[in-house]
Motif scaffolding. Structure first.
Motif, PDB file in Angstrom:
ATOM      1  N   VAL A 102      -2.665 -39.450 -20.633  1.00 45.31           N
ATOM      2  CA  VAL A 102      -2.218 -38.323 -19.820  1.00 45.31           C
ATOM      3  C   VAL A 102      -0.890 -38.681 -19.175  1.00 45.31           C
ATOM      4  CG1 VAL A 102      -2.689 -36.970 -17.738  1.00 45.31           C
ATOM      5  CG2 VAL A 102      -4.513 -37.441 -19.384  1.00 45.31           C
ATOM      6  N   THR A 103       0.144 -37.955 -19.532  1.00 49.13           N
ATOM      7  CA  THR A 103       1.473 -38.245 -18.980  1.00 49.13           C
ATOM      8  C   THR A 103       1.958 -37.125 -18.067  1.00 49.13           C
ATOM      9  OG1 THR A 103       2.425 -37.310 -20.985  1.00 49.13           O
ATOM     10  CG2 THR A 103       2.232 -39.701 -20.907  1.00 49.13           C
ATOM     11  N   ALA A 104       1.264 -35.973 -18.107  1.00 48.45           N
ATOM     12  CA  ALA A 104       1.692 -34.847 -17.260  1.00 48.45           C
ATOM     13  C   ALA A 104       1.578 -35.248 -15.793  1.00 48.45           C
ATOM     14  CB  ALA A 104       0.829 -33.624 -17.536  1.00 48.45           C
ATOM     15  N   THR A 105       2.544 -34.829 -14.995  1.00 51.81           N
ATOM     16  CA  THR A 105       2.500 -35.135 -13.567  1.00 51.81           C
ATOM     17  C   THR A 105       2.162 -33.889 -12.754  1.00 51.81           C
ATOM     18  OG1 THR A 105       4.881 -34.781 -13.537  1.00 51.81           O
ATOM     19  CG2 THR A 105       4.115 -37.071 -13.688  1.00 51.81           C
ATOM     20  N   ALA A 106       2.101 -32.738 -13.419  1.00 48.75           N
ATOM     21  CA  ALA A 106       1.782 -31.492 -12.722  1.00 48.75           C
ATOM     22  C   ALA A 106       0.539 -30.853 -13.341  1.00 48.75           C
ATOM     23  CB  ALA A 106       2.964 -30.534 -12.807  1.00 48.75           C
ATOM     24  N   PRO A 107      -0.497 -30.636 -12.555  1.00 48.03           N
ATOM     25  CA  PRO A 107      -1.720 -30.039 -13.107  1.00 48.03           C
ATOM     26  C   PRO A 107      -1.622 -28.515 -13.194  1.00 48.03           C
ATOM     27  CG  PRO A 107      -2.020 -30.486 -10.778  1.00 48.03           C
ATOM     28  CD  PRO A 107      -0.630 -30.964 -11.122  1.00 48.03           C
ATOM     29  N   VAL A 108      -2.474 -27.924 -14.036  1.00 46.49           N
ATOM     30  CA  VAL A 108      -2.660 -26.474 -14.060  1.00 46.49           C
ATOM     31  C   VAL A 108      -4.092 -26.203 -13.612  1.00 46.49           C
ATOM     32  CG1 VAL A 108      -2.722 -24.403 -15.491  1.00 46.49           C
ATOM     33  CG2 VAL A 108      -0.972 -26.150 -15.900  1.00 46.49           C
ATOM     34  N   LEU A 109      -4.224 -25.396 -12.571  1.00 48.67           N
ATOM     35  CA  LEU A 109      -5.539 -25.108 -11.989  1.00 48.67           C
ATOM     36  C   LEU A 109      -5.869 -23.620 -12.146  1.00 48.67           C
ATOM     37  CD1 LEU A 109      -5.034 -26.953  -8.559  1.00 48.67           C
ATOM     38  CD2 LEU A 109      -5.812 -27.930 -10.720  1.00 48.67           C
ATOM     39  N   TRP A 110      -7.141 -23.318 -12.151  1.00 49.70           N
ATOM     40  CA  TRP A 110      -7.602 -21.928 -12.121  1.00 49.70           C
ATOM     41  C   TRP A 110      -8.503 -21.737 -10.903  1.00 49.70           C
ATOM     42  CZ3 TRP A 110      -7.024 -17.649 -15.546  1.00 49.70           C
ATOM     43  CH2 TRP A 110      -6.109 -17.883 -16.597  1.00 49.70           C
ATOM     44  N   LEU A 111      -8.291 -20.612 -10.196  1.00 46.40           N
ATOM     45  CA  LEU A 111      -9.140 -20.264  -9.060  1.00 46.40           C
ATOM     46  C   LEU A 111      -9.867 -18.963  -9.340  1.00 46.40           C
ATOM     47  CD1 LEU A 111      -6.719 -20.892  -6.032  1.00 46.40           C
ATOM     48  CD2 LEU A 111      -8.651 -22.326  -6.728  1.00 46.40           C
ATOM     49  N   ARG A 112     -11.018 -18.789  -8.701  1.00 43.29           N
ATOM     50  CA  ARG A 112     -11.762 -17.537  -8.844  1.00 43.29           C
ATOM     51  C   ARG A 112     -10.979 -16.390  -8.217  1.00 43.29           C
ATOM     52  NH1 ARG A 112     -16.772 -19.154 -11.215  1.00 43.29           N
ATOM     53  NH2 ARG A 112     -16.882 -16.926 -11.667  1.00 43.29           N
ATOM     54  N   ALA A 113     -11.309 -15.178  -8.661  1.00 43.64           N
ATOM     55  CA  ALA A 113     -10.614 -13.979  -8.159  1.00 43.64           C
ATOM     56  C   ALA A 113     -10.733 -13.863  -6.641  1.00 43.64           C
ATOM     57  CB  ALA A 113     -11.184 -12.744  -8.843  1.00 43.64           C
ATOM     58  N   SER A 114     -11.832 -14.379  -6.103  1.00 48.14           N
ATOM     59  CA  SER A 114     -12.070 -14.263  -4.653  1.00 48.14           C
ATOM     60  C   SER A 114     -11.055 -15.053  -3.829  1.00 48.14           C
ATOM     61  CB  SER A 114     -13.492 -14.723  -4.323  1.00 48.14           C
ATOM     62  OG  SER A 114     -13.689 -16.033  -4.840  1.00 48.14           O
ATOM     63  N   ALA A 115     -10.316 -15.971  -4.448  1.00 46.77           N
ATOM     64  CA  ALA A 115      -9.333 -16.769  -3.712  1.00 46.77           C
ATOM     65  C   ALA A 115      -8.042 -15.993  -3.453  1.00 46.77           C
ATOM     66  CB  ALA A 115      -9.018 -18.048  -4.485  1.00 46.77           C
ATOM     67  N   LYS A 116      -7.933 -14.811  -4.070  1.00 53.75           N
ATOM     68  CA  LYS A 116      -6.688 -14.046  -3.999  1.00 53.75           C
ATOM     69  C   LYS A 116      -6.333 -13.688  -2.552  1.00 53.75           C
ATOM     70  CE  LYS A 116      -5.458  -9.777  -6.006  1.00 53.75           C
ATOM     71  NZ  LYS A 116      -5.688  -8.826  -7.117  1.00 53.75           N
ATOM     72  N   THR A 117      -7.313 -13.298  -1.774  1.00 52.15           N
ATOM     73  CA  THR A 117      -7.073 -12.874  -0.392  1.00 52.15           C
ATOM     74  C   THR A 117      -6.381 -13.983   0.396  1.00 52.15           C
ATOM     75  OG1 THR A 117      -9.249 -11.885  -0.679  1.00 52.15           O
ATOM     76  CG2 THR A 117      -8.219 -11.607   1.481  1.00 52.15           C
ATOM     77  N   ALA A 118      -6.903 -15.206   0.252  1.00 52.39           N
ATOM     78  CA  ALA A 118      -6.320 -16.329   0.988  1.00 52.39           C
ATOM     79  C   ALA A 118      -4.870 -16.576   0.563  1.00 52.39           C
ATOM     80  CB  ALA A 118      -7.148 -17.582   0.754  1.00 52.39           C
ATOM     81  N   LEU A 119      -4.577 -16.367  -0.712  1.00 49.78           N
ATOM     82  CA  LEU A 119      -3.221 -16.609  -1.205  1.00 49.78           C
ATOM     83  C   LEU A 119      -2.267 -15.499  -0.764  1.00 49.78           C
ATOM     84  CD1 LEU A 119      -4.093 -17.789  -4.809  1.00 49.78           C
ATOM     85  CD2 LEU A 119      -3.247 -19.215  -2.946  1.00 49.78           C
ATOM     86  N   GLN A 120      -2.768 -14.266  -0.774  1.00 47.73           N
ATOM     87  CA  GLN A 120      -1.937 -13.112  -0.402  1.00 47.73           C
ATOM     88  C   GLN A 120      -1.505 -13.196   1.050  1.00 47.73           C
ATOM     89  OE1 GLN A 120      -4.648 -10.092  -1.716  1.00 47.73           O
ATOM     90  NE2 GLN A 120      -3.220  -9.308  -3.266  1.00 47.73           N
TER      91      GLN A 120
END
Ligand SMILES: [Zn+2]
Length: 490
Positions: free
Chosen positions: A221-239
């Motif tokens: 593994v050489t990538a230094t930046a991960p790709v994550l997925w969050l549930r739809a319910s996390a949208k409110t906190a991000l908005q």
């Protein structure tokens, strides 16, 4: 004129009698009852879906080798055995990894998933962009930032087989890769409706991590930046803005064995016996995963126990009546994880590569309309041997007489089916190669790809087609030639 007519008549008669003489002698050795018994055995829950990189694949490989022995194939793997072992380099997210959003710890694989591994510690504010497709991503300064966006299926083609498996990857390719290249330190996708729908399938793939061979770019593994997925319910906190991500991601890297199962029938012709017709299948399926319709074992009956059973049946036929050339049976490991077994065998064949005259690969050969089948490798530019394709077409006419739907072989076909099975590494090395298939169906890569859903009459006809072709190749005076204009589109 007359003379020409007479000559062509003579050729026609000679051709006719040659075709008759070419009728393979051991067709009777291919029996529906054997095929059925072998598919039921290999696709049984006993083998837990034969996932590569687990003991289950090795157990299934041992079972196959035992069938080789019982049938009378000679060992043709390494060191006088039926086996060619190789190392898969696996990278998996360590279960000591932690992720929190706004200071609240998230439960891995329930609230959050890691789609791209990276060894990284992060504590950073999140830039939330909203719906990915609505944003002019080029105008956003992402360097050094955690970028979050809502997944968006615009232009995602759900006609591709089982979109749930591919959705996360398509989003990453479409929106994520470019942002990572421009220096984002992490990408977060928030589920849209399709993301939620595909969650159970996607996380099973994420959990497995990556599989690679020695020397592959992905072995470490050489990538230094991960790709994550969050549930739809996390949208409110991000908005709400001012969201923060804290992550400590650890990756376990370890080797695990996989194996090709290799046996042979020696040829009878002193000159031609050093040459081989190679029959190809694969051992692995998709293991035990998220249940669908009450079953969690991904049996892999059509993919690819059916073709393996076909190889065993062809082996019985060639043991009963050996041909002039030798015949090699290779059931590859770890096909589903990136054609690894065939890449290994093509690079390190147990017989000289130059002596492999043709590869006949079977991949999913027992479903769909009883009278229709597909021959991959028959369409330019990736048609790599006119002679081999003509032999396969003649074998079809003389035997099963399937209506061939070769639209699946078109370079423009959306599935890119030609590029997804074990003949490919051989074709890349200029070995005449074709693949027999009855193509996709709704049970593909689900627990419902089970032994009771196979059409055994059709499987027998497909097996006869493969046997008839192999017999022609093994008996022919000249080996199939490689087309000079052969070119792989990718
Ligand atoms: Zn397969």
């Amino acid at each position: 004129m007359k003379r020409i007519l007479l000559l062509s008549l003579m050729c026609w008669f000679a051709g006719g009698s040659r075709a008759h003489a070419a009728e393979p002698p051991a067709l009777g050795a291919i029996r529906e009852a054997d095929l059925k018994r072998d598919v039921y055995a290999l696709a049984d829950s006993h083998f837990n879906g034969r996932s590569a990189g687990t003991l289950d694949e090795l157990k299934a490989a041992t079972w196959l080798a035992e069938q080789y022995r019982a049938i009378g194939l000679k060992p043709a793997g390494d060191d006088g055995t039926y086996f060619q072992f190789f190392t898969l380099w696996r990278n998996q997210l360590s279960d000591r990894s932690t992720i929190s959003l706004n200071g609240t710890p998230l439960t891995m694989w329930r609230d959050v998933a890691v789609a791209q591994l990276a060894r990284v510690t992060l504590d950073a504010p999140i830039v939330y962009l909203g719906k990915a497709a609505d944003v002019d991503l080029a105008s956003v300064d992402v360097a050094g930032r955690v970028v979050a966006m809502e997944a968006n299926p615009a232009e995602f083609n759900p006609a591709m087989s089982l979109p749930t498996w591919r959705y996360a990857r398509s989003q990453q390719n479409k929106f994520g890769v470019e942002l990572l290249r421009r220096g984002a330190v992490a990408i977060i996708f928030v589920n849209d409706e399709m993301g939620e729908k595909s969650w159970d399938d996607s996380i099973e793939n994420f959990k497995l991590g990556t599989y690679a061979l020695d020397g592959d770019a992905t072995a470490q593994v050489t990538a230094t930046a991960p790709v994550l997925w969050l549930r739809a319910s996390a949208k409110t906190a991000l908005q709400a803005g001012q969201a923060t991500l804290k992550a400590s991601l650890l990756v376990d890297t370890f080797p695990y064995p996989s194996v090709n199962v290799v046996g042979k029938v020696a040829g009878t012709d002193s000159r031609l016996a050093s040459e081989y017709v190679l029959y190809s299948g694969h051992t692995d399926a998709h293991g035990v995963r998220n249940p669908i319709k009450g079953d969690a074992v991904y049996h892999g009956a059509d993919d690819n126990a059916g073709a393996d059973a076909a190889l065993l049946a062809c082996a019985r036929a060639f043991v009963r009546n050996p041909a002039r050339r030798s015949v090699l049976f290779v059931i590859h490991g770890a096909e589903e994880r990136g054609l690894h077994g065939s890449r290994v065998f093509a690079a390190h064949p147990t017989v000289p590569l130059k002596d492999i005259v043709a590869v006949l690969n079977g991949e999913m050969i027992g479903r769909n309309d009883p009278g229709t089948a597909t021959l991959l490798g028959s369409t330019p530019p990736h048609r790599n041997s006119d002679t081999l394709v003509e032999m396969a077409l003649a074998a079809n006419r003389e035997g099963p007489n399937f209506t061939l739907d070769n639209s699946w072989d078109s370079p423009a076909h959306i599935e890119g089916w030609y590029f997804r099975s074990d003949h490919l590494p051989y074709a890349r090395l200029n070995v005449p190669s074709i693949m027999y298939t009855t193509v996709l169906h709704p049970d593909y890569h689900t627990p419902q790809d089970s032994a009771e859903n196979i059409d055994y009459t059709k499987l027998k006809k497909m097996t006869e087609w493969m046997y008839r072709t192999g017999w022609k190749v093994a008996e022919a005076q000249a080996r199939p030639a490689v087309n000079s204009d052969f070119k792989l589109e990718r």
